[in-house]
Scaffold this motif. Structure first.
Motif, PDB file in Angstrom:
ATOM      1  N   GLY A  58      35.447  41.413  57.970  1.00 30.42           N
ATOM      2  CA  GLY A  58      34.984  41.849  56.684  1.00 30.42           C
ATOM      3  C   GLY A  58      35.490  42.806  56.322  1.00 30.42           C
ATOM      4  N   LYS A  59      35.688  44.092  57.544  1.00 30.93           N
ATOM      5  CA  LYS A  59      36.769  45.394  58.374  1.00 30.93           C
ATOM      6  C   LYS A  59      37.578  44.983  57.750  1.00 30.93           C
ATOM      7  CE  LYS A  59      37.824  49.042  60.517  1.00 30.93           C
ATOM      8  NZ  LYS A  59      38.497  48.978  59.659  1.00 30.93           N
ATOM      9  N   ALA A  60      38.447  43.797  57.870  1.00 31.59           N
ATOM     10  CA  ALA A  60      40.173  43.545  57.628  1.00 31.59           C
ATOM     11  C   ALA A  60      40.153  43.301  56.641  1.00 31.59           C
ATOM     12  CB  ALA A  60      40.303  42.651  58.629  1.00 31.59           C
ATOM     13  N   ALA A  61      39.379  42.415  56.200  1.00 34.68           N
ATOM     14  CA  ALA A  61      39.755  42.186  54.561  1.00 34.68           C
ATOM     15  C   ALA A  61      39.814  43.799  53.640  1.00 34.68           C
ATOM     16  CB  ALA A  61      37.937  41.227  53.754  1.00 34.68           C
ATOM     17  N   ALA A  62      37.978  44.401  54.133  1.00 31.62           N
ATOM     18  CA  ALA A  62      38.295  45.556  53.209  1.00 31.62           C
ATOM     19  C   ALA A  62      39.407  46.854  53.585  1.00 31.62           C
ATOM     20  CB  ALA A  62      37.171  45.904  53.684  1.00 31.62           C
TER      21      ALA A  62
END
Length: 160
Positions: A135-139
């Protein structure tokens, strides 16, 4: 220029501008996620605290660096003129392009990506933490794309 050379140049520029801030933001996000998830298992609390932690770590680092650069750039001024000039320099050089991307990221994208990925991956062993990373990578991808678009638009004021 070859694609490899352009990629290396881009990587060096990104690392110089955002590398340390990203490390500080990631540490804040991980601490916030743990503080929100471990006591009660709440993905909503974890995503909210991770977002706040990342924001605090990232912008503390960027703000300190921008403030130091502004202090140096306005050394020829004194008093309130230096303060105003330094603030304008910091906003124009560093923080302005981030602000537009940050509003959407802070309120919708980052919490949504963190909650969504952690919820989707929770059945796997360590899935909530894998979800945090995904999720952090996508954001981050969305944020950096938005920031780059704003930075290009600011750099080319005559373009549509």
């Amino acid at each position: 220029m070859s694609g490899g050379a352009a990629c290396r140049r881009w990587w060096r520029a990104w690392r110089a501008r955002f590398g340390l801030a990203e490390v500080c933001g990631t540490a804040g996000a991980a601490a916030g996620f743990a503080a929100g998830y471990l006591p009660a298992g709440s993905l909503v609390a974890a995503a909210g605290l991770a977002t706040v932690g990342e924001f605090a770590g990232f912008y503390a680092c960027l703000g300190a660096r921008a403030g130091l650069a502004a202090w140096r750039a306005t050394a020829h001024l004194a008093g309130w003129r230096r303060l105003a000039g330094g603030a304008w320099h910091a906003v124009r050089q560093e923080l302005g392009s981030c602000a537009a991307a940050e509003v959407l990221d802070f309120t919708l994208i980052r919490p949504g990506c963190l909650i969504g990925a952690a919820w989707l991956l929770r059945p796997l062993p360590g899935g909530v933490w894998l979800g945090f990373v995904a999720g952090k990578a996508a954001a981050d991808v969305v944020w950096y794309c938005a920031e780059a678009c704003v930075r290009r638009a600011v750099a080319q004021p005559g373009s549509p």
